[in-house]
Enzyme design. Structure first.
Site, PDB file in Angstrom:
ATOM      1  N   CYS A 173      31.436  25.529  37.325  1.00  0.00           N
ATOM      2  CA  CYS A 173      32.295  25.296  36.187  1.00  0.00           C
ATOM      3  C   CYS A 173      33.128  24.319  37.006  1.00  0.00           C
ATOM      4  O   CYS A 173      33.666  24.463  37.927  1.00  0.00           O
ATOM      5  CB  CYS A 173      32.960  26.653  36.022  1.00  0.00           C
ATOM      6  SG  CYS A 173      34.797  26.547  35.835  1.00  0.00           S
TER       7      CYS A 173
ATOM      8  N   CYS B  84      36.976  25.135  37.738  1.00  0.00           N
ATOM      9  CA  CYS B  84      37.046  26.207  38.653  1.00  0.00           C
ATOM     10  C   CYS B  84      37.459  25.447  39.900  1.00  0.00           C
ATOM     11  O   CYS B  84      38.069  25.886  40.651  1.00  0.00           O
ATOM     12  CB  CYS B  84      35.923  26.985  38.673  1.00  0.00           C
ATOM     13  SG  CYS B  84      35.687  27.871  37.279  1.00  0.00           S
TER      14      CYS B  84
END
Lengths: 175, 710
Positions: free
Chosen positions: A75, A78
């Site tokens: 991700c 993230c």
């Protein structure tokens, strides 16, 4: 002199309005995003951290607010949130992360070592835990207090916002 | 003769009957098939599926009705709302590939999944390969027995990302009641073929494809030859086994010479890199009218191409001109150029001769400063000192002067402070009038001075070349740099008419002035931050507070409380955000104790390496800010800090603060002219692994491992 004071007061008032609008908008966005996350988290299955120690998030949440961080190695966003979570984990707060669909525990561990992320992690390679919690997207941050989800936010979060939220719930913990 | 003809006639009659019966049989069979097909109803299709939690993605699985033997064609279609993306089979470090689980299916032996050519996306600085909008994956289902019914049953996990990422599971169930008698649907066949045409495969369009792996440089090169000249090629890299899944691949640098293409990938990973010579690698090469995918095994060593001749003086001159020109756009210089145009507008654009003179003077100032810099660097180089762009920033006094100048200039632009020269000087200037170009010359020099902390693209290349070249070339390159930077000024000087094309002075100019003022304030703040390492944080913090307070008081006095409040209410969040951004990822604030360095001793290195130890050599100097940055940013940070404390590591430090011929010789033996310089020796690398000037954690760790021979 009086006019001057009035001017100061006006400026202060404008500043407050700005702040209020900002807080209101971000609260509304979070509210909308968290509509699928149930307040009551019931998790019967035992959870273990990457190093094998058992962890009971619900029990922990009766001692102190617990910051639960859902993330993934794949991700992109993230990567902007994880360093802040890592820093919070180094402080007095209880922080537990859940790595979604990021491979075997050994891989997640190596990834955290390489990126110097110091938070404790529960591995969720099949995305089952996250689904049970109603988490649809990463990065998501929850705060657990007395066994309940009291705050949740998805997407980029500023370190200050994160810290303030946690601090707020820590201060109001015994209310 | 007769019997022969009778026989012939009989045979003909018989064959006609046989033909007739065969035709009848075929017709019957065909009509049976038509009947069966019409009885079968519409072709299997799941229709568009959506999951309520993620309405922005929908998925559809259908068969086209085409069958060849036990192979049935199917189409897995995905539709994504605007801004959502999904990924290729090897999406890069910042992505995750879609997955298809079909093990619960019956009568299906194998599923062939074809991936259409992806696009490159840069999501928040991470390179990924994927798709957006509508896409279709051609699937080929291999049945165990095409005469029997089959059921495709599985879960399709679709990742999709915007500024958040969502994994969505779609349950797919597709019963094929009678796969043997399906009839192709022309519309679906067309869509399948369309999707399949987007899938790269080996059509033989490349006459040669080979890969070369240099483990020590972590570099993979792909050499490919096509039948036609390359136009706009790109190359993707992955492997079937997924060994490259953790490898970070930036887009390759591609060199084309006619039909030959050389793509160079720099590989890096947070894990150990696999040995690429032992791995079948899939290479996907595409161009305007070509999409090929071939599997090769890399051979060790660099690609066997004749090395490009080292860049000559002429292209370097181009680089220098361009680099100088781009300097004008840097935030430190733009305000000066802006101010200049401003003054022209205020003075009126009628007097072309005056404009020409002023701009020529500024251009001369710029050129003169570059010559000064060249001379300065030449002198340093001649005395064997460290040279580089921005070397004057090692001088505290220089930094202090620059902080003051940029700050005062910013205040001036913001309109809260004006330079008042003593009366006598004013008079002196007035008598000179427009005949004095001295002020404009100084403005040009000032612009150059402001430019030096900024490094524009191409500038570094040109300066590095100049430093390595002889004195004449150094002068030529720096002249080109100066001319490049002076180009906009020279253009106005050549055509003063240009100035009249500027919009009439008005509100926009005051806005621009504020923007330039803020740019300069930021420059000033950056310069001040350089002093933290020399003075310590507290003194700089006090200075900064003082400067900020004075600025705010001046703003308040000049524009009133309201503007001040607006400044504060926008400035404080922006500054807070900036401070937070710079601290994110920088790790802890407090640094651990310094390493136990031993003094540099070249003879001891070989001894230690023979004893199986790893020797880390750090050549540094007190005045070298980059060295300090390396130490604080990498050497004193985890995991390098702990790694350097390992038992088998010997740390040697060579201090070049004061000239030392031993260290200078050592540097020269490695082809370096300055510090910082770091080398790692060990059983795996007795000749030493040289680290780049700017250290990075990953490279230090990798070098330690290589030196150990791992």
């Amino acid at each position: 002199m009086k006019i001057r004071q009035q001017r100061w007061f006006n400026a202060l008032r404008q500043l407050l309005v700005f702040l209020l609008v900002f807080v209101l908008i971000s609260a509304l966005v979070d509210q909308w995003r968290s509509r699928t996350i149930p307040h009551q988290v019931v998790s019967a299955e035992p959870m273990t951290l990457l190093d094998g120690t058992h962890v009971d998030l619900l029990a922990l949440s009766y001692e102190q607010p617990v910051l639960v961080y859902f993330w993934a190695t794949w991700c992109g966003v993230c990567r902007f949130v994880s360093p802040s979570v890592s820093r919070l984990a180094g402080g007095d707060h209880t922080v537990v992360s859940i790595a979604i669909a990021s491979g075997e525990s050994e891989r997640v561990h190596a990834y955290q070592q390489a990126k110097n992320y110091r938070f404790n992690t529960i591995n969720d390679p099949r995305n089952t835990l996250a689904q049970a919690w109603g988490i649809r997207a990463t990065p998501t941050l929850l705060i657990l207090k007395h066994g309940e989800v009291v705050s949740s936010t998805t997407g980029i979060t500023t370190p200050v916002g994160m810290w303030l939220r946690l601090q707020w719930h820590a201060l109001s913990f015994n209310d | 003769m007769l019997s022969t003809s009778r026989l012939w006639r009989r045979w003909r009659r018989a064959s006609a009957a046989a033909l007739l019966s065969a035709i009848t049989f075929l017709f019957l069979a065909a009509s049976a098939q038509v009947l069966a097909a019409s009885a079968q109803g519409p072709l299997p299709d799941t229709g568009w599926l959506t999951v309520p939690e993620h309405p922005d993605a929908s998925v559809r699985l259908s068969v086209t009705g085409e069958r060849a033997g036990n192979r049935v064609n199917a189409l897995l279609e995905v539709s994504l709302a605007k801004d959502w993306k999904t990924y290729w089979r090897s999406p890069g470090e910042g992505g995750i590939a879609p997955e298809l689980e079909w093990q619960e299916s019956s009568n299906i032996q194998r599923v062939e999944w074809h991936w259409p050519l992806p696009k490159r996306y840069n999501l928040l600085g991470f390179n990924t390969l994927g798709y957006e909008g509508a896409l279709a994956f051609p699937l080929v289902l291999h049945l165990d027995d095409p005469a029997q019914p089959a059921v495709f049953k599985g879960v399709f996990t679709l990742p999709s990302c915007t500024y958040i990422c969502v994994l969505t599971d779609f349950d797919l169930t597709l019963p094929l009641e009678n796969p043997g008698t399906m009839r192709a649907d022309p519309e679906r066949s067309h869509r399948f073929q369309q999707a399949y045409s987007q899938v790269p495969r080996d059509t033989g369009a490349l006459s040669q494809t080979a890969a070369y792996w240099q483990a020590d440089r972590q570099r993979l090169q792909v050499l490919a030859t096509a039948a036609h000249a390359w136009q706009n090629p790109d190359v993707l890299l992955d492997d079937v086994a997924g060994a490259l899944a953790e490898v970070q691949l930036e887009p390759p640098s591609i060199e084309v010479q006619g039909e030959q293409l050389l793509a160079t990938f720099e590989l890096s990973s947070w894990r150990e890199l696999p040995d690429l010579t032992q791995l079948p690698i899939q290479i996907t090469i595409f161009d305007n009218s070509l999409a090929e995918e071939v599997t090769v095994t890399a051979s060790a060593g660099p690609a066997p191409v004749t090395a490009q001749p080292a860049m000559g003086l002429l292209p370097m001159l181009g680089f220098a001109l361009l680099g100088g020109l781009i300097l004008n756009l840097m935030p430190c210089v733009l305000p000066v150029l802006g101010l200049k145009l401003h003054s022209v507008l205020n003075a009126g654009t009628e007097n072309r001769r005056m404009i020409r003179g002023q701009f020529l003077a500024s251009a001369a100032g710029i050129l003169f400063s570059f010559w000064l810099l060249a001379g300065f660097l030449w002198a340093l180089k001649a005395t064997g000192q460290a040279v580089g762009w921005g070397i004057q920033f090692h001088n505290t006094a220089f930094i202090i002067v620059m902080v003051a100048v940029t700050w005062l200039f910013a205040l001036n632009l913001l309109g809260v402070w004006t330079l008042r020269l003593p009366g006598a000087m004013n008079q002196w200037l007035a008598t000179r009038g427009d005949h004095s170009h001295r002020g404009h010359f100084v403005q040009g020099m000032f612009a150059t001075l402001l430019a030096t902390p900024c490094s524009a693209p191409f500038l570094g290349t040109a300066v590095a070349f100049a430093l390595g070249a002889d004195t004449l070339q150094l002068l030529v390159i720096f002249t080109a740099l100066g001319l490049g930077m002076a180009l906009p000024w020279l253009t106005v000087a050549a055509m003063p008419r240009l100035a009249t094309y500027l919009p009439k002075p008005g509100r926009w100019m005051s806005i621009m002035q504020v923007v330039f003022g803020i740019m300069l304030l930021l420059t000033s703040a950056w310069l001040l931050s350089l002093l933290v390492r020399l003075w310590g944080g507290s003194i700089v913090a006090v200075t900064a507070t003082l400067l900020v307070s004075i600025t705010l008081v001046l703003i308040g006095r000049r524009y009133g409380a309201k503007v001040l409040a607006v400044t504060l209410s926008t400035g404080i969040p922006v500054i807070t955000a900036a401070v937070l951004l710079t601290t994110v990822g920088s790790g802890r604030f407090s640094l651990p104790e310094s390493h136990p360095w031993q003094p540099f001793e070249q003879a001891a290195i070989t001894e230690q390496v023979n004893a199986g130890h790893v020797v880390f050599v750090d050549v540094t100097a007190d005045w070298c800010i980059t060295c300090k940055a390396n130490e604080m940013g990498v050497l004193l940070q985890q995991p390098v800090y702990d790694a350097l404390h390992a038992e088998d590591i010997v740390l040697q430090r060579a201090d070049w603060t004061t000239p030392s011929s031993t260290i200078t010789d050592y540097l020269q033996s490695h082809g370096r002219a300055g510090v910082p310089f770091n080398v790692v020796y060990g059983p795996g690398a007795p000749e030493g692994v040289r680290l780049p000037v700017l250290l990075r954690e990953r490279e230090v760790m990798a070098a330690l491992q290589r030196a150990r021979g791992q």
